[in-house]
Write a protein that holds these residues in place. Structure first.
Motif, PDB file in Angstrom:
ATOM      1  N   TRP A 121      34.380  17.221  50.657  1.00  0.00           N
ATOM      2  CA  TRP A 121      35.654  16.518  50.468  1.00  0.00           C
ATOM      3  C   TRP A 121      35.776  15.332  51.411  1.00  0.00           C
ATOM      4  CZ3 TRP A 121      39.555  21.185  50.122  1.00  0.00           C
ATOM      5  CH2 TRP A 121      39.231  21.943  48.989  1.00  0.00           C
ATOM      6  N   GLN A 122      34.702  15.064  52.138  1.00  0.00           N
ATOM      7  CA  GLN A 122      34.701  13.928  53.053  1.00  0.00           C
ATOM      8  C   GLN A 122      34.887  12.615  52.303  1.00  0.00           C
ATOM      9  OE1 GLN A 122      34.758  14.164  56.277  1.00  0.00           O
ATOM     10  NE2 GLN A 122      34.536  12.007  56.834  1.00  0.00           N
ATOM     11  N   ASP A 123      34.563  12.623  51.009  1.00  0.00           N
ATOM     12  CA  ASP A 123      34.744  11.390  50.233  1.00  0.00           C
ATOM     13  C   ASP A 123      36.193  10.926  50.237  1.00  0.00           C
ATOM     14  OD1 ASP A 123      35.348  13.711  48.641  1.00  0.00           O
ATOM     15  OD2 ASP A 123      35.370  12.437  46.856  1.00  0.00           O
ATOM     16  N   LEU A 124      37.137  11.882  50.192  1.00  0.00           N
ATOM     17  CA  LEU A 124      38.554  11.517  50.255  1.00  0.00           C
ATOM     18  C   LEU A 124      38.893  10.866  51.591  1.00  0.00           C
ATOM     19  CD1 LEU A 124      40.400  14.605  48.692  1.00  0.00           C
ATOM     20  CD2 LEU A 124      40.345  12.278  47.774  1.00  0.00           C
ATOM     21  N   VAL A 125      38.331  11.421  52.666  1.00  0.00           N
ATOM     22  CA  VAL A 125      38.575  10.866  53.998  1.00  0.00           C
ATOM     23  C   VAL A 125      38.060   9.433  54.079  1.00  0.00           C
ATOM     24  CG1 VAL A 125      38.044  11.115  56.456  1.00  0.00           C
ATOM     25  CG2 VAL A 125      38.469  13.150  55.064  1.00  0.00           C
ATOM     26  N   GLU A 126      36.847   9.208  53.581  1.00  0.00           N
ATOM     27  CA  GLU A 126      36.261   7.867  53.657  1.00  0.00           C
ATOM     28  C   GLU A 126      37.050   6.870  52.816  1.00  0.00           C
ATOM     29  OE1 GLU A 126      33.920   7.127  55.795  1.00  0.00           O
ATOM     30  OE2 GLU A 126      33.923   9.241  56.411  1.00  0.00           O
ATOM     31  N   ASP A 140      47.389  13.859  46.904  1.00  0.00           N
ATOM     32  CA  ASP A 140      47.244  14.322  45.519  1.00  0.00           C
ATOM     33  C   ASP A 140      45.819  14.809  45.247  1.00  0.00           C
ATOM     34  OD1 ASP A 140      49.882  13.742  44.997  1.00  0.00           O
ATOM     35  OD2 ASP A 140      49.467  11.797  44.064  1.00  0.00           O
ATOM     36  N   GLY A 141      44.838  14.042  45.759  1.00  0.00           N
ATOM     37  CA  GLY A 141      43.445  14.425  45.549  1.00  0.00           C
ATOM     38  C   GLY A 141      43.111  15.742  46.214  1.00  0.00           C
ATOM     39  N   PHE A 142      43.594  15.938  47.433  1.00  0.00           N
ATOM     40  CA  PHE A 142      43.349  17.187  48.148  1.00  0.00           C
ATOM     41  C   PHE A 142      44.041  18.346  47.431  1.00  0.00           C
ATOM     42  CE2 PHE A 142      43.710  20.386  51.407  1.00  0.00           C
ATOM     43  CZ  PHE A 142      42.560  20.234  52.162  1.00  0.00           C
ATOM     44  N   TYR A 143      45.284  18.121  47.009  1.00  0.00           N
ATOM     45  CA  TYR A 143      46.039  19.164  46.295  1.00  0.00           C
ATOM     46  C   TYR A 143      45.313  19.604  45.027  1.00  0.00           C
ATOM     47  CZ  TYR A 143      49.615  21.178  43.256  1.00  0.00           C
ATOM     48  OH  TYR A 143      50.303  21.990  42.398  1.00  0.00           O
ATOM     49  N   ASN A 144      44.789  18.661  44.274  1.00  0.00           N
ATOM     50  CA  ASN A 144      44.111  18.996  43.025  1.00  0.00           C
ATOM     51  C   ASN A 144      42.860  19.835  43.262  1.00  0.00           C
ATOM     52  OD1 ASN A 144      45.944  17.734  41.304  1.00  0.00           O
ATOM     53  ND2 ASN A 144      44.949  15.742  41.530  1.00  0.00           N
ATOM     54  N   ARG A 145      42.264  19.698  44.439  1.00  0.00           N
ATOM     55  CA  ARG A 145      41.054  20.453  44.731  1.00  0.00           C
ATOM     56  C   ARG A 145      41.342  21.876  45.220  1.00  0.00           C
ATOM     57  NH1 ARG A 145      36.766  15.960  47.152  1.00  0.00           N
ATOM     58  NH2 ARG A 145      37.418  14.268  45.764  1.00  0.00           N
ATOM     59  N   ILE A 146      42.547  22.130  45.722  1.00  0.00           N
ATOM     60  CA  ILE A 146      42.827  23.467  46.267  1.00  0.00           C
ATOM     61  C   ILE A 146      43.828  24.271  45.439  1.00  0.00           C
ATOM     62  CG2 ILE A 146      42.386  22.634  48.610  1.00  0.00           C
ATOM     63  CD1 ILE A 146      45.437  22.865  49.116  1.00  0.00           C
ATOM     64  N   TYR A 158      50.364  22.237  52.120  1.00  0.00           N
ATOM     65  CA  TYR A 158      49.119  22.194  52.897  1.00  0.00           C
ATOM     66  C   TYR A 158      48.407  20.856  52.691  1.00  0.00           C
ATOM     67  CZ  TYR A 158      44.897  23.871  55.170  1.00  0.00           C
ATOM     68  OH  TYR A 158      43.833  24.026  56.025  1.00  0.00           O
ATOM     69  N   ALA A 159      48.448  20.331  51.473  1.00  0.00           N
ATOM     70  CA  ALA A 159      47.848  19.014  51.210  1.00  0.00           C
ATOM     71  C   ALA A 159      48.561  17.925  52.009  1.00  0.00           C
ATOM     72  CB  ALA A 159      47.904  18.705  49.716  1.00  0.00           C
ATOM     73  N   GLN A 160      49.880  18.036  52.156  1.00  0.00           N
ATOM     74  CA  GLN A 160      50.630  17.079  52.975  1.00  0.00           C
ATOM     75  C   GLN A 160      50.186  17.154  54.432  1.00  0.00           C
ATOM     76  OE1 GLN A 160      54.650  18.329  52.225  1.00  0.00           O
ATOM     77  NE2 GLN A 160      54.829  17.188  50.302  1.00  0.00           N
ATOM     78  N   ILE A 161      49.963  18.383  54.926  1.00  0.00           N
ATOM     79  CA  ILE A 161      49.507  18.565  56.309  1.00  0.00           C
ATOM     80  C   ILE A 161      48.151  17.895  56.510  1.00  0.00           C
ATOM     81  CG2 ILE A 161      48.682  20.291  57.968  1.00  0.00           C
ATOM     82  CD1 ILE A 161      50.854  22.181  56.829  1.00  0.00           C
ATOM     83  N   GLN A 162      47.239  18.086  55.556  1.00  0.00           N
ATOM     84  CA  GLN A 162      45.924  17.459  55.677  1.00  0.00           C
ATOM     85  C   GLN A 162      46.020  15.937  55.639  1.00  0.00           C
ATOM     86  OE1 GLN A 162      42.752  18.786  56.247  1.00  0.00           O
ATOM     87  NE2 GLN A 162      43.997  20.563  56.816  1.00  0.00           N
ATOM     88  N   ALA A 163      46.899  15.411  54.798  1.00  0.00           N
ATOM     89  CA  ALA A 163      47.084  13.957  54.744  1.00  0.00           C
ATOM     90  C   ALA A 163      47.615  13.436  56.074  1.00  0.00           C
ATOM     91  CB  ALA A 163      48.034  13.593  53.604  1.00  0.00           C
ATOM     92  N   ASN A 164      48.557  14.154  56.666  1.00  0.00           N
ATOM     93  CA  ASN A 164      49.097  13.756  57.968  1.00  0.00           C
ATOM     94  C   ASN A 164      48.023  13.819  59.054  1.00  0.00           C
ATOM     95  OD1 ASN A 164      51.674  13.394  56.896  1.00  0.00           O
ATOM     96  ND2 ASN A 164      52.347  15.456  57.409  1.00  0.00           N
ATOM     97  N   LEU A 165      47.178  14.829  58.978  1.00  0.00           N
ATOM     98  CA  LEU A 165      46.117  15.010  59.975  1.00  0.00           C
ATOM     99  C   LEU A 165      45.126  13.847  59.926  1.00  0.00           C
ATOM    100  CD1 LEU A 165      44.660  16.813  62.066  1.00  0.00           C
ATOM    101  CD2 LEU A 165      43.550  17.976  60.148  1.00  0.00           C
ATOM    102  N   VAL A 166      44.664  13.510  58.733  1.00  0.00           N
ATOM    103  CA  VAL A 166      43.695  12.420  58.591  1.00  0.00           C
ATOM    104  C   VAL A 166      44.331  11.090  58.983  1.00  0.00           C
ATOM    105  CG1 VAL A 166      42.196  11.196  56.990  1.00  0.00           C
ATOM    106  CG2 VAL A 166      42.422  13.678  56.813  1.00  0.00           C
ATOM    107  N   ALA A 167      45.594  10.885  58.571  1.00  0.00           N
ATOM    108  CA  ALA A 167      46.286   9.634  58.909  1.00  0.00           C
ATOM    109  C   ALA A 167      46.428   9.483  60.421  1.00  0.00           C
ATOM    110  CB  ALA A 167      47.657   9.603  58.243  1.00  0.00           C
ATOM    111  N   ALA A 168      46.759  10.569  61.109  1.00  0.00           N
ATOM    112  CA  ALA A 168      46.912  10.520  62.566  1.00  0.00           C
ATOM    113  C   ALA A 168      45.586  10.204  63.241  1.00  0.00           C
ATOM    114  CB  ALA A 168      47.474  11.844  63.080  1.00  0.00           C
ATOM    115  N   ALA A 169      44.488  10.769  62.724  1.00  0.00           N
ATOM    116  CA  ALA A 169      43.170  10.500  63.295  1.00  0.00           C
ATOM    117  C   ALA A 169      42.778   9.042  63.108  1.00  0.00           C
ATOM    118  CB  ALA A 169      42.131  11.426  62.664  1.00  0.00           C
ATOM    119  N   ILE A 170      42.997   8.518  61.906  1.00  0.00           N
ATOM    120  CA  ILE A 170      42.658   7.115  61.634  1.00  0.00           C
ATOM    121  C   ILE A 170      43.478   6.190  62.519  1.00  0.00           C
ATOM    122  CG2 ILE A 170      42.781   5.293  59.891  1.00  0.00           C
ATOM    123  CD1 ILE A 170      42.120   7.497  57.794  1.00  0.00           C
TER     124      ILE A 170
END
Length: 657
Positions: A121-126, A140-146, A158-170
């Motif tokens: 799922w690293q493709d979504l991150v990139e 949305d992409g993460f949600y559709n996968r889980i 949970y998908a919102q949490i992951q989006a927030n996590l990646v956004a904070a890292a970037i």
């Protein structure tokens, strides 16, 4: 810890200490090893569920904010292994998925963040990093996968949490990597795993026989025939049956008892995990190398069991290099730590640090490296301030004289329910046997729902996991089919057990009947509710649930509450859920299948707080008690008190050995 105090500040200098509990190495069998070859007393882990002393005897530092703690960690080790102690606790997940967590790590020197999610799922991150998709598109992409298999709560949240996590890292300039192997997420459903586990379980059940034989002999010494007194298919009966056993066991026997409890599952899981963590370590090293810059480190957010040696004697931190890793276990607060201790025990390999997020307190352990220096305010250890106690869970010698109770008979359940539906703000039915669906069907069928609905009740609060409330709402609104709801619930439970399926289908039936009658259903039980034997956590749990129900009432809802009997009878606490709801505002009804079941469940004593009414379903009889509100007048036919017709026989409680 040794301290150098400076104006209420302290820098830690941690002295070497022996590990409180020796880590038992797990013997992983080869293909020719029989289950009976296991040496239980030396080769398998032992989780001590009682002793807190590895934490309670340590000093504590408090920080003004999370950043003050996290900035100090950045350059201490090449790998900062943050242990996620509860994947399903979204409070904990949201704490990490925030710039206030990620930012200070970056400021302290962390160059990358490796997270326990599918590597593919690293493709979504990139795409997100390269601004090819927006944050909402990532979500949305993460949600559709889980969405079709996620079992820990609302997949959208949970998908919102992951989006927030990646956004904070970037935003913080940290290189972000998903590093988990996809196939490992399906390990519990692997047919070979389940087959091996079933074989081991058969052997474990045979070994457990000596404990049941000992319990039988103890009951017979008290004049009780276990085969007629107990139904060992019923978990409630099992708890009482084993209550006489525990005081009679030696320390070695208690140790073996707990080992046998989880052994079959854990041995097979250990074999699955043996190569998994080694592969994970290689991927994390690759991610760190890609982001490396001078002495900067890589943070890792992974499940606790990957670092605690719970399943093997070489875990993720050992594969990364123990001298290269600082492992910090994260908990929401001190209560969360204690709940985890009760649920999972204390794993043999203690972390280097324990962080309580809500209190902003860090605690050392005997494993804390002596070179770790942290600055913060010296505060009392929060666990030392807790009065931890475990009530005697053997049977209680508390009785009432059932022959003095007034009995009223009714033509139908509806006749009874109609008279009590609006007696108080809250109508509280205590389910005296969770595992008898006849009891639960009483409060779930159309007669019950239609009657309370006709009296204005539009809310049904039930002892079921709040993490599934999203599924309840979708089911009631027609956005989720009944089959999809059942599958979601079973995935959450992580089981294919037929009895669990029966209970889940019952829940679906309940929701359907409620929807038909214009009643909204609310699953209100939190994680704390899973630990009924710990009084302090139970106080918090019942108070929290009562608060949710109060909020529903404030929002204009008129609630029926259906919860287990222990939440109302004060058998563990002196303030139970009905007191938190408000005794003056609550009518508590204990309902039983019949008088015989009442006799069986209460023959060895009962909780000290009597209900307002006792209802015997088959007889359609309501019995008042000394606690029945004086203003409540029941109108029905005059019937003999069943306990006068057939006297209630009280058994003498056993004396602990």
């Amino acid at each position: 810890m040794a301290y150098n105090n400076k104006k209420n500040k302290s820098k830690w200098g941690l002295t070497a200490a022996s590990v409180f509990m020796a880590a038992a190495s797990v013997f992983l069998p080869g293909p020719d090893t029989e289950a009976a070859d296991y040496d239980l007393k030396s080769n398998f882990r032992y989780l001590d569920i009682q002793n807190l002393s590895e934490i309670t005897n340590r000093n504590a530092l408090k920080f003004k904010d999370h950043g003050e703690f996290l900035r100090q960690l950045g350059g201490l080790r090449p790998y900062l292994l943050f242990s996620d102690t509860n994947h399903g606790n979204f409070t904990l997940q949201n704490f990490v998925a925030d710039k206030r967590f990620i930012g200070p790590l970056a400021e302290g020197g962390a160059a990358c963040l490796a997270v326990e999610q599918h590597i593919d799922w690293q493709d979504l991150v990139e795409q997100f990093k390269n601004k090819e998709i927006t944050k909402r598109q990532f979500e949305d992409g993460f949600y559709n996968r889980i969405k079709d298999y996620f079992t820990l709560g609302n997949p959208r949240e949970y998908a919102q949490i992951q989006a927030n996590l990646v956004a904070a890292a970037i935003e913080s300039g940290i290189d972000f990597h998903y590093v988990d192997a996809k196939e490992q997420n399906n390990e519990f459903h692997d047919p070979a795993f389940m087959a091996r586990e079933k074989e081991l379980m058969a052997w474990v059940q045979k070994e457990r026989g000596k404990f049941t034989e000992k319990a039988d002999s103890l009951w017979r010494a008290e004049g009780v025939e276990p085969s007629t007194r107990f139904n060992l298919q019923n978990p409630n009966d099992i708890g009482e049956y084993l209550g006489i056993l525990w005081p009679a066991l030696s320390e070695d026997e208690r140790r073996e008892f707990y080992i046998l409890r989880d052994m079959a599952h854990d041995i097979e899981y250990a074999k699955l995990r043996a190569t998994h963590d080694k592969d994970l370590a290689e991927r994390i090293k690759a991610a760190a190398h890609e982001a490396e810059d001078g002495q900067k480190s890589c943070a890792v957010w992974f499940g606790k069991s990957h670092g605690s040696n719970r399943y093997m004697d070489k875990d993720l931190n050992e594969h990364l290099g123990k001298d290269q890793t600082l492992r910090v276990e994260f908990y929401v607060d001190a209560d969360d730590y204690e709940m985890s201790r009760l649920k999972y025990g204390i794993a043999p390999d203690l972390p280097d640090l324990v962080y309580l997020a809500r209190e902003r307190i860090v605690l050392s352990t005997p494993n804390t490296p002596t070179d770790i220096k942290l600055e913060g305010e010296v505060v009392p250890n929060p666990f030392q301030a807790m009065k931890l106690f475990y009530p005697d869970r053997t049977v209680k010698d508390i009785f009432i004289d059932e022959t003095v109770l007034e009995a009223t008979g009714f033509e139908s359940h509806a006749d009874f329910l109609f008279q009590i539906a609006n007696a108080k703000t809250y109508l509280f039915f205590t389910d005296m046997n969770h595992f008898d669906l006849r009891l639960r069907n009483f409060t779930a069928d159309d007669e019950f729902m239609a009657t309370v609905s006709n009296k204005g009740r539009d809310c049904y609060a039930i002892e079921a996991p709040e993490n599934l409330q999203f599924a309840v709402e979708q089911f009631q609104s027609g956005k989720m089919s009944e089959n999809r709801f059942i599958n979601t619930f079973m995935n959450y439970l992580r089981t294919n057990d037929p009895k669990a399926m029966e209970e889940v289908k019952h829940a679906a039936h309940l929701i359907s009947q409620a929807t038909k009658n214009g009643i909204r259903v609310y699953f209100v039980d939190g994680e704390e509710g899973k630990q009924p034997l710990n009084p302090r956590i139970r106080i918090r749990a019942d108070k929290k649930v009562a608060g949710k129900i109060h909020d529903l009432n404030k929002a204009g809802k008129s609630c029926v509450v259906v919860y287990g009997g222990i939440h109302g009878d004060n058998s563990v606490l002196d303030k139970d859920m009905d007191e938190h709801l408000g005794s003056e505002d609550t009518l508590r009804v204990e309902h039983y299948i019949n008088a015989e079941e009442y006799r069986r469940l209460n023959a060895m004593g009962r909780g000290p707080d009597l209900p307002d009414l006792v209802y015997l379903m088959e007889e359609k009889i309501a019995l008042t008690t000394p606690n029945t509100p004086k203003e409540l007048k029941l109108s029905g036919k005059s019937v003999p008190n069943p306990f006068v017709v057939k006297p209630f026989v009280k058994l003498s409680p056993p004396t602990p050995q």
